[in-house]
Design an enzyme around this catalytic site. Structure first.
Site, short mmCIF file in Angstrom:
data_model
loop_
_atom_site.label_atom_id
_atom_site.label_comp_id
_atom_site.label_asym_id
_atom_site.label_seq_id
_atom_site.Cartn_x
_atom_site.Cartn_y
_atom_site.Cartn_z
N TRP A 62 -5.39 5.71 -6.25
CA TRP A 62 -4.99 6.24 -4.94
C TRP A 62 -4.76 5.07 -3.99
O TRP A 62 -5.52 4.10 -4.00
CB TRP A 62 -6.09 7.15 -4.41
CG TRP A 62 -5.67 7.96 -3.22
CD1 TRP A 62 -5.94 7.68 -1.92
CD2 TRP A 62 -4.87 9.14 -3.22
NE1 TRP A 62 -5.39 8.62 -1.11
CE2 TRP A 62 -4.71 9.54 -1.89
CE3 TRP A 62 -4.27 9.89 -4.23
CZ2 TRP A 62 -3.99 10.67 -1.52
CZ3 TRP A 62 -3.56 11.02 -3.87
CH2 TRP A 62 -3.43 11.39 -2.54
N CYS A 64 -9.40 1.98 -1.72
CA CYS A 64 -8.99 2.00 -0.32
C CYS A 64 -9.03 3.44 0.19
O CYS A 64 -8.40 4.32 -0.38
CB CYS A 64 -7.58 1.44 -0.18
SG CYS A 64 -6.94 1.51 1.50
N HIS A 91 -13.30 13.92 5.61
CA HIS A 91 -13.19 13.49 4.22
C HIS A 91 -13.50 11.99 4.07
O HIS A 91 -14.23 11.58 3.18
CB HIS A 91 -11.77 13.81 3.71
CG HIS A 91 -11.50 13.39 2.30
ND1 HIS A 91 -11.96 14.09 1.22
CD2 HIS A 91 -10.81 12.33 1.81
CE1 HIS A 91 -11.57 13.49 0.11
NE2 HIS A 91 -10.86 12.41 0.45
#
Length: 158
Positions: free
Chosen positions: A29, A87, A95
């Protein structure tokens, strides 16, 4: 505080990595950022004597999975230290808070469980520009810093 390249370090103070096996667990991600962190860590390990064959790269889907990746690698006894790179960029929901807390606590727990260095290379930024600045931009590359930390911790554990 004047912001500078935070990845500047004295290479003479970094242990020779020729005898170490290092795993790098990297999140997919935010790949633009994490791939740059990975390259910084990888190049730094090579620069300090770690053999290519002694660098194991494991990709996990996201930063939350860094903990499981590190645990699996250490459970298999494949390395002297694990560098975890990811990251998380602040968004509009909580979140960010949950992921950052879970990863930081999880990696600490994995390190203590296996009595091996698990290096926290997770960028926790407010925006994409801050992440870019820390993966090879004006503030250096946190992947480089993570690799230096791993080598120093391996030497400390001997």
């Amino acid at each position: 505080m004047k912001k500078t390249n935070l990845s500047d370090y004295d290479p003479s103070r970094v242990p020779d990595g020729g005898r170490y096996k290092i795993s790098i667990v990297v999140a997919e991600w935010n790949a633009e950022i994490t791939n740059a962190l990975l390259q910084g860590a990888y190049d730094t390990l090579l620069q300090h004597g770690v053999a290519e064959d002694n660098i194991n790269i494991i990709h996990v889907p996201g930063s939350y999975e860094l903990t499981t990746g590190a645990d699996l690698v250490l459970r298999r006894g494949q390395c002297d230290a694990v560098i975890c790179l990811g990251c998380v960029i602040q968004g509009d929901t909580r979140h960010f808070d949950f992921i950052c807390e879970a990863v930081s606590q999880g990696l600490t727990n994995v390190s203590l469980k296996h009595e091996k260095p698990v290096i926290f290379g997770l960028l926790t930024t407010n925006n994409m520009q801050q992440a870019l600045d820390r993966c090879g931009g004006k503030h250096g590359n946190k992947g480089v810093e993570a690799a230096v930390t791993a080598l120093k911790m391996c030497a400390l554990c001997e």
